[in-house]
Motif scaffolding. Structure first.
Motif, short mmCIF file in Angstrom:
data_model
loop_
_atom_site.label_atom_id
_atom_site.label_comp_id
_atom_site.label_asym_id
_atom_site.label_seq_id
_atom_site.Cartn_x
_atom_site.Cartn_y
_atom_site.Cartn_z
N ASP A 125 0.84 -1.20 0.00
CA ASP A 125 0.00 0.00 0.00
C ASP A 125 0.87 1.25 0.00
N GLY A 126 1.81 1.31 0.93
CA GLY A 126 2.79 2.40 0.93
C GLY A 126 2.30 3.71 1.50
N ARG A 127 1.01 3.81 1.86
CA ARG A 127 0.49 5.10 2.33
C ARG A 127 0.62 5.26 3.84
N THR A 128 0.97 4.18 4.53
CA THR A 128 0.99 4.25 5.98
C THR A 128 2.32 4.76 6.54
N GLY A 129 3.33 4.84 5.69
CA GLY A 129 4.61 5.36 6.15
C GLY A 129 5.44 4.37 6.93
N VAL A 130 5.01 3.09 7.00
CA VAL A 130 5.80 2.12 7.76
C VAL A 130 6.86 1.45 6.89
N ARG A 131 6.84 1.74 5.62
CA ARG A 131 7.78 1.06 4.74
C ARG A 131 9.20 1.36 5.20
N SER A 132 9.94 0.29 5.41
CA SER A 132 11.25 0.48 6.02
C SER A 132 12.34 0.68 4.98
N HIS A 133 12.05 0.34 3.73
CA HIS A 133 13.09 0.42 2.71
C HIS A 133 13.13 1.80 2.08
N GLY A 134 13.83 1.89 0.97
CA GLY A 134 14.04 3.17 0.31
C GLY A 134 12.87 3.62 -0.53
N GLU A 135 13.14 4.36 -1.58
CA GLU A 135 12.12 5.05 -2.35
C GLU A 135 11.55 4.30 -3.56
N PRO A 136 12.29 3.41 -4.20
CA PRO A 136 11.88 2.99 -5.55
C PRO A 136 10.52 2.31 -5.61
N MET A 137 10.07 1.66 -4.56
CA MET A 137 8.78 0.98 -4.60
C MET A 137 7.69 2.02 -4.75
N PRO A 138 6.89 1.93 -5.81
CA PRO A 138 5.80 2.90 -5.97
C PRO A 138 4.79 2.79 -4.82
N ILE A 139 4.07 3.89 -4.58
CA ILE A 139 3.02 3.91 -3.54
C ILE A 139 1.75 3.36 -4.18
N TRP A 140 1.57 2.03 -4.07
CA TRP A 140 0.48 1.40 -4.83
C TRP A 140 -0.89 1.84 -4.34
N GLY A 141 -1.03 2.12 -3.07
CA GLY A 141 -2.33 2.57 -2.57
C GLY A 141 -2.83 3.77 -3.36
N ASP A 142 -1.96 4.73 -3.59
CA ASP A 142 -2.35 5.93 -4.36
C ASP A 142 -2.56 5.60 -5.83
N LEU A 143 -1.65 4.79 -6.39
CA LEU A 143 -1.74 4.51 -7.83
C LEU A 143 -2.99 3.72 -8.17
N PHE A 144 -3.36 2.77 -7.30
CA PHE A 144 -4.56 1.98 -7.57
C PHE A 144 -5.81 2.84 -7.38
N LYS A 145 -5.74 3.81 -6.49
CA LYS A 145 -6.94 4.56 -6.11
C LYS A 145 -7.28 5.68 -7.09
N THR A 146 -6.27 6.43 -7.51
CA THR A 146 -6.52 7.64 -8.28
C THR A 146 -7.51 7.46 -9.44
N TYR A 187 -14.91 6.68 -0.75
CA TYR A 187 -15.13 5.49 0.06
C TYR A 187 -15.12 4.23 -0.80
N GLY A 188 -15.87 4.26 -1.91
CA GLY A 188 -15.92 3.10 -2.81
C GLY A 188 -14.54 2.77 -3.36
N ALA A 189 -13.80 3.81 -3.74
CA ALA A 189 -12.47 3.60 -4.30
C ALA A 189 -11.56 2.96 -3.25
N GLU A 190 -11.68 3.40 -2.01
CA GLU A 190 -10.83 2.87 -0.94
C GLU A 190 -11.10 1.38 -0.72
N VAL A 191 -12.36 1.00 -0.78
CA VAL A 191 -12.71 -0.42 -0.59
C VAL A 191 -12.06 -1.27 -1.67
N ILE A 192 -12.13 -0.79 -2.91
CA ILE A 192 -11.55 -1.55 -4.02
C ILE A 192 -10.03 -1.64 -3.89
N VAL A 193 -9.40 -0.52 -3.52
CA VAL A 193 -7.94 -0.51 -3.36
C VAL A 193 -7.52 -1.54 -2.30
N ARG A 194 -8.22 -1.55 -1.17
CA ARG A 194 -7.84 -2.49 -0.11
C ARG A 194 -8.04 -3.93 -0.55
#
Ligand code: HEC
Length: 102
Positions: free
Chosen positions: A50-71, A80-87
């Motif tokens: 997901d990448g939106r929670t800020g817990v990712r311990s590694h560096g930058e290259p992994m895209p923030i999929w939560g945002d990319l799937f949702k937009t 709300y509907g978009a968030e359900v589908i993303v999760r």
């Protein structure tokens, strides 16, 4: 295949076609359980993807999929509907990763 294989490889072993162009190594995704004392780290994997929670311990290259799937969804079904589908998508990917553990 569409979102992850370019870096992590079609079989999830970390050898996708653009992996060699990144400045840090792309990890294989089939030893997440082995590296966690045999238990699949489900919550951590969900949060890393997901990448939106800020817990990712590694560096930058992994895209923030939560945002990319949702937009692309928000316009059609609202926040709300978009968030359900993303999760749901992130969870499906996490279940898939669980299924390919060695
Ligand atoms: C642009 C390349 C790229 C793409 C595309 C990508 N990843 Fe990653 N991924 C990385 C890199 C590099 C790391 C290690 C460093 C980091 O976390 O940023 C990583 C780390 C991870 C980790 C943590 C592995 C560990 O050993 O801790 C998981 C899980 C993961 N990716 C899953 C995914 C999934 C699922 C997708 C598709 C939805 C995806 N990645 C798409 C580059 C990518």
């Amino acid at each position: 295949m569409r979102a992850c294989a370019s870096c992590h490889g079609e079989s999830g072993l970390g050898q996708g076609p653009i992996a060699e162009f990144l400045t840090i190594p792309v990890p294989g995704l089939n030893r997440l359980s082995a590296e966690n004392d045999g238990a699949f780290p489900m919550l951590q994997v969900i949060q890393i993807i997901d990448g939106r929670t800020g817990v990712r311990s590694h560096g930058e290259p992994m895209p923030i999929w939560g945002d990319l799937f949702k937009t692309p969804l928000v316009g059609g079904m609202g926040d709300y509907g978009a968030e359900v589908i993303v999760r749901g998508r992130v969870l499906s990917i996490a279940y898939y990763l669980e299924s390919i553990q060695e």
